[in-house]
Design an enzyme around this catalytic site. Sequence first.
Site, PDB file in Angstrom:
ATOM      1  N   ASP A  87       0.852  -1.190   0.000  1.00  0.00           N
ATOM      2  CA  ASP A  87       0.000   0.000   0.000  1.00  0.00           C
ATOM      3  C   ASP A  87       0.892   1.246   0.000  1.00  0.00           C
ATOM      4  O   ASP A  87       2.031   1.209   0.447  1.00  0.00           O
ATOM      5  CB  ASP A  87      -0.878  -0.043   1.262  1.00  0.00           C
ATOM      6  CG  ASP A  87      -1.592   1.255   1.503  1.00  0.00           C
ATOM      7  OD1 ASP A  87      -2.341   1.699   0.619  1.00  0.00           O
ATOM      8  OD2 ASP A  87      -1.388   1.861   2.585  1.00  0.00           O
TER       9      ASP A  87
ATOM     10  N   ASP B 273      -0.152   5.004   0.814  1.00  0.00           N
ATOM     11  CA  ASP B 273      -0.314   6.047   1.843  1.00  0.00           C
ATOM     12  C   ASP B 273      -0.411   5.458   3.252  1.00  0.00           C
ATOM     13  O   ASP B 273      -1.290   4.656   3.543  1.00  0.00           O
ATOM     14  CB  ASP B 273      -1.553   6.896   1.531  1.00  0.00           C
ATOM     15  CG  ASP B 273      -1.428   7.582   0.177  1.00  0.00           C
ATOM     16  OD1 ASP B 273      -0.433   8.290  -0.022  1.00  0.00           O
ATOM     17  OD2 ASP B 273      -2.316   7.377  -0.679  1.00  0.00           O
TER      18      ASP B 273
ATOM     19  N   CYS C 213      -6.433   2.548  -8.153  1.00  0.00           N
ATOM     20  CA  CYS C 213      -7.865   2.629  -8.447  1.00  0.00           C
ATOM     21  C   CYS C 213      -8.269   4.088  -8.359  1.00  0.00           C
ATOM     22  O   CYS C 213      -8.172   4.698  -7.294  1.00  0.00           O
ATOM     23  CB  CYS C 213      -8.667   1.807  -7.437  1.00  0.00           C
ATOM     24  SG  CYS C 213     -10.431   2.219  -7.494  1.00  0.00           S
TER      25      CYS C 213
ATOM     26  N   HIS D 144     -11.313   5.198  -8.879  1.00  0.00           N
ATOM     27  CA  HIS D 144     -12.788   5.252  -8.785  1.00  0.00           C
ATOM     28  C   HIS D 144     -13.269   5.527  -7.368  1.00  0.00           C
ATOM     29  O   HIS D 144     -12.553   5.327  -6.401  1.00  0.00           O
ATOM     30  CB  HIS D 144     -13.381   3.900  -9.232  1.00  0.00           C
ATOM     31  CG  HIS D 144     -12.838   3.417 -10.525  1.00  0.00           C
ATOM     32  ND1 HIS D 144     -12.038   2.295 -10.638  1.00  0.00           N
ATOM     33  CD2 HIS D 144     -12.947   3.927 -11.774  1.00  0.00           C
ATOM     34  CE1 HIS D 144     -11.695   2.121 -11.905  1.00  0.00           C
ATOM     35  NE2 HIS D 144     -12.228   3.099 -12.622  1.00  0.00           N
TER      36      HIS D 144
HETATM   37 MG   LIG Z   1      -2.849   3.164   3.558  1.00  0.00          MG
HETATM   38 ZN   LIG Z   2     -11.462   1.032  -9.116  1.00  0.00          ZN
END
Ligand SMILES: [Mg+2]
Ligand SMILES: [Zn+2]
Length: 185
Positions: free
Chosen positions: A8, A10, A90, A92
């Site tokens: 990941d 952030d 992503c 979205h």
């Molecule tokens: Mg995170």
């Molecule tokens: Zn997405």
Amino acid sequence: MRQAIFIDKDGTLITDVPYNADLEKIRLEHAAGAALKRLHDAGYYLILVTNQAGIAHGKFPEGMLCGVFKRINQLLLEEGQVEIDRFYYCPHHPEAKLKKYRKPCDCRKPLPGMLQQAALENNIDLANSWMIGDILDDVEAGNRAGCHTILIDNGNETKWEPGAYRNPTLVANGLLTAAEMILHD
Ligand SMILES: [Mg+2]
Ligand SMILES: [Zn+2]
């Protein structure tokens, strides 16, 4: 097939600054370079997987992410002589401000779409790969994809919403510990 570390962005790889695309504000988390270097040297392919709802909400244009990813690799090279191999995001959100990005998708974590797509495109053996993140949505995405999972317990998860896929394989206090746990030393 390759083994991968899905990571990941952030709050895990870099310090979380909400909706940030300003290159000056990007800081690696403690020992990120050293941790990723060890995993890379052990043969793991390094794949970043990040939800970027800031794009959906119009906080910054999608095109700016490319610069963010380049800056992250520049910092990793300087600190650890290592780079992320692939970046997936992503853009979205179901309640996006911008209509273009407003949809339920299967790439937004906690769903595993980004990991599955990355696996297909890079010949990744998901069952022998790991997802590392700072919240349970990362853990769920990793578990749903069939990976092992590590939660970095650094205070960023605050809700602790339970669920069938939300138990990490391991919990670590930082990236270097996570790397050591994966490499068994
Ligand atoms: Mg995170
Ligand atoms: Zn997405």
